[in-house]
Write an enzyme that holds these catalytic residues in place. Structure first.
Site, short mmCIF file in Angstrom:
data_model
loop_
_atom_site.label_atom_id
_atom_site.label_comp_id
_atom_site.label_asym_id
_atom_site.label_seq_id
_atom_site.Cartn_x
_atom_site.Cartn_y
_atom_site.Cartn_z
N GLN A 126 40.55 23.31 40.77
CA GLN A 126 41.43 23.28 39.59
C GLN A 126 42.51 22.22 39.74
O GLN A 126 43.37 22.33 40.62
CB GLN A 126 42.10 24.67 39.44
CG GLN A 126 43.06 24.78 38.29
CD GLN A 126 43.88 26.07 38.34
OE1 GLN A 126 44.02 26.67 39.40
NE2 GLN A 126 44.40 26.50 37.22
N GLU A 245 43.22 33.92 34.80
CA GLU A 245 43.62 33.79 36.20
C GLU A 245 44.63 34.87 36.57
O GLU A 245 44.51 35.52 37.60
CB GLU A 245 44.22 32.39 36.43
CG GLU A 245 44.60 32.13 37.89
CD GLU A 245 45.24 30.75 38.10
OE1 GLU A 245 45.40 30.00 37.12
OE2 GLU A 245 45.58 30.45 39.26
N SER A 385 54.48 31.00 38.75
CA SER A 385 55.33 31.80 39.65
C SER A 385 55.81 33.08 38.95
O SER A 385 55.83 33.16 37.72
CB SER A 385 56.54 30.97 40.11
OG SER A 385 57.46 30.89 39.05
N GLU A 387 58.76 34.20 38.65
CA GLU A 387 59.95 33.97 37.80
C GLU A 387 59.49 33.52 36.41
O GLU A 387 60.02 33.96 35.39
CB GLU A 387 60.86 32.89 38.41
CG GLU A 387 61.60 33.33 39.68
CD GLU A 387 60.71 33.31 40.92
OE1 GLU A 387 59.63 32.70 40.88
OE2 GLU A 387 61.10 33.92 41.92
#
Ligand SMILES: Cc1cc2nc3c(=O)[nH]c(=O)nc-3n(C[C@H](O)[C@H](O)[C@H](O)COP(=O)(O)OP(=O)(O)OC[C@H]3O[C@@H](n4cnc5c(N)ncnc54)[C@H](O)[C@@H]3O)c2cc1C
Length: 400
Positions: A126, A245, A385, A387
């Protein structure tokens, strides 16, 4: 939400359970149980066995060779796979680029790429992230400039997982810079890794492993026929892929298996010492983790129930990603505590079969406990992430 399984679902579960008992190769099983890194051949061999039994395209539509399973069947399959401690499918082909190709690719691309993905004949990687574009992916700078029947690609991709094994890469590249929004003008392109001008350089991670890479494109000429969908619409296709994903990253079934295994480890007496389970503080942490995992499992099941009624996973995939990866890291911390000083030596070679010496340890996977602990710091970063997932939840659920 109805949580009881039908007789057909129980029959399906038994069939899958028998498959893992009979067909999961003993040598791969031993490596996984001992925490030893699998090589490319192990992954490919195992995935070909799954494909032979029709178990590869779990999320694919039947018309492209997928299983056509219901969400409950997928859930049962993931539980049985985790309980067998069988390796997860490498996601880049079957879980990532495959769905983009069957959703947005043309007929020729479907025929050319999908069968090889399903049969693991081609290893994909990827190419999204770049040195200056991770969380803010829309700032990516890799350029694909049209020159006749080719795109000439220049730029650098980074953190490319297992790119050292890959025969093909799917990448996001800018095909137009004259756009109103940065998300426009990005295209989704497939490239053969043997194209002159593409080079792979390793990045060694904190525990000493070679799992990620940089991929450099220097005037790499890629045929225009490898563009998926419309030029400039790659952002839309890429986002669909990220949702797949994130839901997969949660790994609830695997965490359940690891918790059960941790309980066994903590209950055993090592070298005559009292089992860790008899310590109230450790037991308290374990119980709190078990409760949190149960809550996570129900969130997962609720999402499955919603998908079963035709709803697409939306911000739930962000919630599952955060909670699922926090759970993985929480378990890693408890494993470190349970392994005690057996987890202390830093022996990167223990990830390889030759070096794994189970005479010196209480449990043969202990030397890799610390390596896994450090390696899995990645879980709260990759796939977007945690966050950033919180930002998504704030925007879509809380309306901030
Ligand atoms: C082991 C591993 C494997 C990976 N595999 C691949 C792969 O195969 N292919 C691929 O394309 N990419 C891959 N990635 C890349 C991954 O998707 C990025 O690392 C991730 O998106 C974060 O980007 P970054 O590393 O550039 O960090 P940055 O975006 O620079 O972020 C740095 C820190 O700032 C925080 N932050 C950034 N923006 C915000 C914000 N707006 N609000 C709050 N906090 C913020 C982040 O959460 C993070 O903690 C992988 C990463 C890892 C660690």
């Amino acid at each position: 939400m109805d949580l009881s399984f039908t007789p057909e679902e129980i029959a399906f579960r038994d069939e899958v359970r028998a498959f893992f008992a009979d067909e999961y190769p003993a040598d791969i099983r031993e490596k996984v149980n001992r925490g030893i890194r699998l090589d490319k051949d192990d992954h490919v061999r195992w995935q070909k066995i799954l494909a032979q039994h029709g178990y590869m395209g779990v999320n694919w539509p039947v018309e492209y060779g997928g299983t056509g399973w219901s969400p409950v069947q997928k859930y049962l399959f993931s539980i049985e796979m985790a309980n067998a401690n069988a390796p997860d499918v490498v996601p880049f082909g079957v879980n990532m680029v495959g769905p983009v190709i069957y959703s947005y690719g043309n007929e020729a691309q479907k025929q050319r790429f999908l069968p090889d993905i399903l049969e693991s004949n081609v290893w994909w990687c990827q190419g999204y992230s770049e040195p200056g574009a991770g969380s803010d992916l829309a700032s990516l700078k890799t350029m694909a400039v049209r020159d006749g029947d080719h795109y000439v690609i220049n730029g650098t991709k980074t953190w490319t997982t297992l790119g050292q094994h890959a025969e093909w890469i799917f990448l996001l590249a800018r095909t137009n810079t004259d756009v109103a929004r940065r998300q426009e003008g990005i295209s989704f392109i497939l490239a053969d890794m043997s194209t002159p001008g593409i080079t792979v350089r390793p990045i060694i991670t904190i525990e000493g492993g070679h799992e990620v890479n940089e991929v450099h494109f220097e005037d790499a000429r890629v045929p225009v026929e490898n563009l998926v969908g419309e030029e400039g619409r790659g952002w839309t296709y890429g986002k669909v892929l990220l949702q797949h994903e994130r839901t997969n990253i949660a790994g609830v079934a695997r965490s359940k298996y690891r918790l059960a295994r941790l309980k066994e480890l903590a209950s055993s007496s090592q070298h005559g010492a009292k089992p860790l389970m008899e310590q109230a503080t450790f037991r308290g942490k374990l119980v709190a983790t078990e409760v949190a995992l149960k809550a996570l499992e129900y969130t997962d099941l609720r999402t499955l129930a919603a998908v079963a009624t035709g709803k697409a996973p939306g911000p739930e995939s962000s919630i599952l990603k955060i909670k699922g990866t926090e759970m993985q890291q929480r378990l890693d911390t408890l494993y470190m505590e349970a392994a005690g000083y057996y987890a202390l030596p830093y022996v990167p070679d223990q990830f390889t079969l030759d070096a794994a010496d189970d005479d010196v340890v209480v449990d043969s996977s202990e030397p890799t406990t610390a390596l896994r602990y450090f390696n899995y710091r990645k879980a709260s970063i990759y796939g977007g992430s945690n966050e950033i997932q919180k930002n998504i939840i704030a925007k879509h659920v809380l309306g901030l």
